[in-house]
Design a protein around this motif. Structure first.
Motif, PDB file in Angstrom:
ATOM      1  N   THR A 109       0.839  -1.200   0.000  1.00  0.00           N
ATOM      2  CA  THR A 109       0.000   0.000   0.000  1.00  0.00           C
ATOM      3  C   THR A 109       0.876   1.252   0.000  1.00  0.00           C
ATOM      4  O   THR A 109       1.523   1.568   0.995  1.00  0.00           O
ATOM      5  CB  THR A 109      -0.910   0.032   1.243  1.00  0.00           C
ATOM      6  OG1 THR A 109      -1.690  -1.166   1.300  1.00  0.00           O
ATOM      7  CG2 THR A 109      -1.826   1.247   1.210  1.00  0.00           C
ATOM      8  N   PRO A 110       0.961   1.991  -1.125  1.00  0.00           N
ATOM      9  CA  PRO A 110       1.684   3.263  -1.121  1.00  0.00           C
ATOM     10  C   PRO A 110       0.897   4.295  -0.323  1.00  0.00           C
ATOM     11  O   PRO A 110      -0.316   4.394  -0.484  1.00  0.00           O
ATOM     12  CB  PRO A 110       1.764   3.636  -2.603  1.00  0.00           C
ATOM     13  CG  PRO A 110       0.590   2.945  -3.228  1.00  0.00           C
ATOM     14  CD  PRO A 110       0.367   1.688  -2.431  1.00  0.00           C
ATOM     15  N   PHE A 111       1.559   5.041   0.551  1.00  0.00           N
ATOM     16  CA  PHE A 111       0.803   5.969   1.396  1.00  0.00           C
ATOM     17  C   PHE A 111       1.400   7.366   1.486  1.00  0.00           C
ATOM     18  O   PHE A 111       0.753   8.285   1.977  1.00  0.00           O
ATOM     19  CB  PHE A 111       0.661   5.390   2.815  1.00  0.00           C
ATOM     20  CG  PHE A 111       1.951   5.301   3.588  1.00  0.00           C
ATOM     21  CD1 PHE A 111       2.361   6.337   4.425  1.00  0.00           C
ATOM     22  CD2 PHE A 111       2.753   4.178   3.495  1.00  0.00           C
ATOM     23  CE1 PHE A 111       3.543   6.254   5.143  1.00  0.00           C
ATOM     24  CE2 PHE A 111       3.937   4.082   4.212  1.00  0.00           C
ATOM     25  CZ  PHE A 111       4.340   5.124   5.037  1.00  0.00           C
ATOM     26  N   ALA A 112       2.630   7.575   1.034  1.00  0.00           N
ATOM     27  CA  ALA A 112       3.236   8.915   1.136  1.00  0.00           C
ATOM     28  C   ALA A 112       4.425   9.023   0.199  1.00  0.00           C
ATOM     29  O   ALA A 112       4.950   8.018  -0.298  1.00  0.00           O
ATOM     30  CB  ALA A 112       3.672   9.190   2.571  1.00  0.00           C
ATOM     31  N   VAL A 268      -3.813   4.411   7.450  1.00  0.00           N
ATOM     32  CA  VAL A 268      -2.751   5.320   7.000  1.00  0.00           C
ATOM     33  C   VAL A 268      -3.022   5.822   5.585  1.00  0.00           C
ATOM     34  O   VAL A 268      -2.758   6.988   5.270  1.00  0.00           O
ATOM     35  CB  VAL A 268      -1.382   4.612   7.069  1.00  0.00           C
ATOM     36  CG1 VAL A 268      -0.283   5.502   6.486  1.00  0.00           C
ATOM     37  CG2 VAL A 268      -1.032   4.253   8.505  1.00  0.00           C
ATOM     38  N   ALA A 269      -3.572   4.952   4.738  1.00  0.00           N
ATOM     39  CA  ALA A 269      -3.859   5.348   3.360  1.00  0.00           C
ATOM     40  C   ALA A 269      -5.197   6.063   3.231  1.00  0.00           C
ATOM     41  O   ALA A 269      -5.514   6.608   2.172  1.00  0.00           O
ATOM     42  CB  ALA A 269      -3.857   4.117   2.451  1.00  0.00           C
ATOM     43  N   SER A 280       2.579  16.728   8.398  1.00  0.00           N
ATOM     44  CA  SER A 280       3.946  16.403   8.811  1.00  0.00           C
ATOM     45  C   SER A 280       5.003  17.070   7.946  1.00  0.00           C
ATOM     46  O   SER A 280       6.171  17.134   8.322  1.00  0.00           O
ATOM     47  CB  SER A 280       4.147  14.880   8.769  1.00  0.00           C
ATOM     48  OG  SER A 280       4.250  14.426   7.427  1.00  0.00           O
ATOM     49  N   GLY A 281       4.620  17.535   6.758  1.00  0.00           N
ATOM     50  CA  GLY A 281       5.585  18.208   5.895  1.00  0.00           C
ATOM     51  C   GLY A 281       5.976  17.424   4.661  1.00  0.00           C
ATOM     52  O   GLY A 281       6.495  17.998   3.701  1.00  0.00           O
ATOM     53  N   ILE A 282       5.755  16.096   4.670  1.00  0.00           N
ATOM     54  CA  ILE A 282       5.989  15.335   3.454  1.00  0.00           C
ATOM     55  C   ILE A 282       4.672  15.260   2.679  1.00  0.00           C
ATOM     56  O   ILE A 282       3.674  15.837   3.100  1.00  0.00           O
ATOM     57  CB  ILE A 282       6.554  13.929   3.760  1.00  0.00           C
ATOM     58  CG1 ILE A 282       5.571  13.096   4.588  1.00  0.00           C
ATOM     59  CG2 ILE A 282       7.890  14.051   4.477  1.00  0.00           C
ATOM     60  CD1 ILE A 282       6.032  11.668   4.803  1.00  0.00           C
ATOM     61  N   ALA A 283       4.645  14.546   1.557  1.00  0.00           N
ATOM     62  CA  ALA A 283       3.463  14.591   0.684  1.00  0.00           C
ATOM     63  C   ALA A 283       2.625  13.322   0.795  1.00  0.00           C
ATOM     64  O   ALA A 283       3.164  12.215   0.725  1.00  0.00           O
ATOM     65  CB  ALA A 283       3.911  14.785  -0.766  1.00  0.00           C
ATOM     66  N   PRO A 284       1.304  13.468   0.974  1.00  0.00           N
ATOM     67  CA  PRO A 284       0.424  12.296   0.965  1.00  0.00           C
ATOM     68  C   PRO A 284       0.281  11.748  -0.450  1.00  0.00           C
ATOM     69  O   PRO A 284       0.504  12.464  -1.424  1.00  0.00           O
ATOM     70  CB  PRO A 284      -0.904  12.865   1.482  1.00  0.00           C
ATOM     71  CG  PRO A 284      -0.871  14.310   1.102  1.00  0.00           C
ATOM     72  CD  PRO A 284       0.570  14.728   1.189  1.00  0.00           C
ATOM     73  N   MET A 285      -0.098  10.482  -0.560  1.00  0.00           N
ATOM     74  CA  MET A 285      -0.304   9.892  -1.884  1.00  0.00           C
ATOM     75  C   MET A 285      -1.530  10.485  -2.560  1.00  0.00           C
ATOM     76  O   MET A 285      -1.606  10.555  -3.781  1.00  0.00           O
ATOM     77  CB  MET A 285      -0.466   8.373  -1.774  1.00  0.00           C
ATOM     78  CG  MET A 285       0.852   7.634  -1.616  1.00  0.00           C
ATOM     79  SD  MET A 285       2.050   7.958  -2.934  1.00  0.00           S
ATOM     80  CE  MET A 285       1.234   7.256  -4.351  1.00  0.00           C
ATOM     81  N   ARG A 286      -2.502  10.886  -1.763  1.00  0.00           N
ATOM     82  CA  ARG A 286      -3.675  11.546  -2.330  1.00  0.00           C
ATOM     83  C   ARG A 286      -4.050  12.723  -1.437  1.00  0.00           C
ATOM     84  O   ARG A 286      -3.850  12.689  -0.229  1.00  0.00           O
ATOM     85  CB  ARG A 286      -4.855  10.578  -2.467  1.00  0.00           C
ATOM     86  CG  ARG A 286      -5.376  10.017  -1.172  1.00  0.00           C
ATOM     87  CD  ARG A 286      -6.530   9.052  -1.409  1.00  0.00           C
ATOM     88  NE  ARG A 286      -7.113   8.562  -0.166  1.00  0.00           N
ATOM     89  CZ  ARG A 286      -8.016   9.213   0.556  1.00  0.00           C
ATOM     90  NH1 ARG A 286      -8.437  10.408   0.159  1.00  0.00           N
ATOM     91  NH2 ARG A 286      -8.505   8.705   1.673  1.00  0.00           N
ATOM     92  N   GLU A 287      -4.570  13.763  -2.051  1.00  0.00           N
ATOM     93  CA  GLU A 287      -4.931  14.972  -1.317  1.00  0.00           C
ATOM     94  C   GLU A 287      -6.183  14.727  -0.483  1.00  0.00           C
ATOM     95  O   GLU A 287      -7.225  14.332  -1.018  1.00  0.00           O
ATOM     96  CB  GLU A 287      -5.198  16.121  -2.292  1.00  0.00           C
ATOM     97  CG  GLU A 287      -5.309  17.485  -1.639  1.00  0.00           C
ATOM     98  CD  GLU A 287      -3.970  18.025  -1.149  1.00  0.00           C
ATOM     99  OE1 GLU A 287      -3.982  18.903  -0.277  1.00  0.00           O
ATOM    100  OE2 GLU A 287      -2.923  17.569  -1.649  1.00  0.00           O
TER     101      GLU A 287
END
Length: 301
Positions: A109-112, A268-269, A280-287
């Motif tokens: 599962t890609p999440f970030a 998480v996803a 947190s400052g990094i990028a989510p996989m989806r907005e």
């Protein structure tokens, strides 16, 4: 008298059966309840700690995080230390084959989208670095780079740069490694001239005792062969993957059943988990979705 004794024994037996059943249900793992452990690449620890804190607050679940270097974590996964792992890559063919023999299909599962950050002491006037200089340095050629500092010889950052440079192992000369990202940050903050290699989320969410060291380092902008300019690892540049060292993060579930690993991955996803990543400052996989409240008149407090 015998009847009373028989009734008493029967009642006692029923009581213990009920007690056993209750304890069994309490300890049973479902997708939202129970206890499990999660292996995690140590460079990704801060963002997952936040996810676990919120997840445990919402559900009757307990998740134990096991931070290790990437190589150590994958070995632990194949040895059944845990059935869930968080990595900055997918499992390779050899690793996947191990689980196929167990008739388990890993669920990835890609999440970030995170990034590898290159840092320098704030005393350094140079805020730019060309990725080709780092590659040449790792190949043993002389460049402007004086030295590199990694978190761990078995970490995902070492593996990443080894793959980029096309080398089997990093050179020993002027290349240093510690055990954690915090140690890298501290070393660079106290020593001018070195370039540290860390997970970006360690800089966005430093521990209280690490803030003084984070304040004494600068994050470098990076240029690679595909970019005409130097790119800073901002949230936007990570999300669009224009920053050369951006990387997708995965939760990989190898439990082989519908357990807490599945529930945590979905969390998480999902909406709440993606909001945590965004903050947190990094990028989510989806907005994450936004709720806009429209008022007919202004309220004066």
């Amino acid at each position: 008298m015998k009847i009373r004794f028989t009734v008493l024994v029967a009642a006692t037996a029923i009581f213990f059966l009920i007690l056993y059943a209750c304890n069994g249900n309490k300890n049973k793992e479902t997708i939202l309840t129970g206890t499990t452990s999660v292996l995690i690449d140590e460079t990704l620890l801060p963002i997952i700690e936040d996810q676990v804190a919120v997840f445990e607050n919402q559900y009757a679940a307990k998740i134990k995080l096991i931070p290790q270097s990437e190589k150590e974590a994958v070995v632990s996964l194949t040895k059944n230390t845990s059935g869930v792992i968080v990595l900055s890559r997918k499992l390779n063919k050899e690793e996947t084959a191990i689980f196929k023999k167990k008739k388990i299909v890993p669920r990835e599962t890609p999440f970030a989208i995170d990034a590898i950050a290159l840092i320098k002491n704030k005393k350094s006037k140079d805020s730019l670095v060309d990725l080709s200089d780092i590659v040449n340095f790792l190949k043993g050629n002389r460049t402007k780079i004086k030295g590199l500092v990694f978190d761990n010889p078995n970490s995902s950052t070492v593996r990443y740069f080894s793959e980029v440079a096309g080398i089997q192992s990093i050179p020993e000369k002027d290349v240093f490694s510690f055990k954690t990202n915090d140690e890298v940050i501290k070393y660079v903050a106290e020593n001018d001239g070195m370039i540290g290699v860390v997970g970006l989320n360690w800089l966005f969410q430093p521990k209280k005792e690490m803030r003084q060291y984070v304040d004494n380092i600068s994050v470098l902008s990076v240029k690679d062969a595909h970019s005409k300019e130097y790119i800073y690892p901002s949230q936007e540049n990570i999300g669009t993957r224009t920053y050369p060292l951006a990387r997708v993060l995965y939760i990989i579930n190898c439990q082989g059943y519908d357990g807490l690993g599945m529930g945590f991955s979905s969390f998480v996803a999902g909406e709440i988990g993606q909001r945590i990543i965004l903050k947190s400052g990094i990028a989510p996989m989806r907005e994450p979705s936004r709720n806009i409240r429209i008022r007919k008149k202004i309220e004066n407090n």
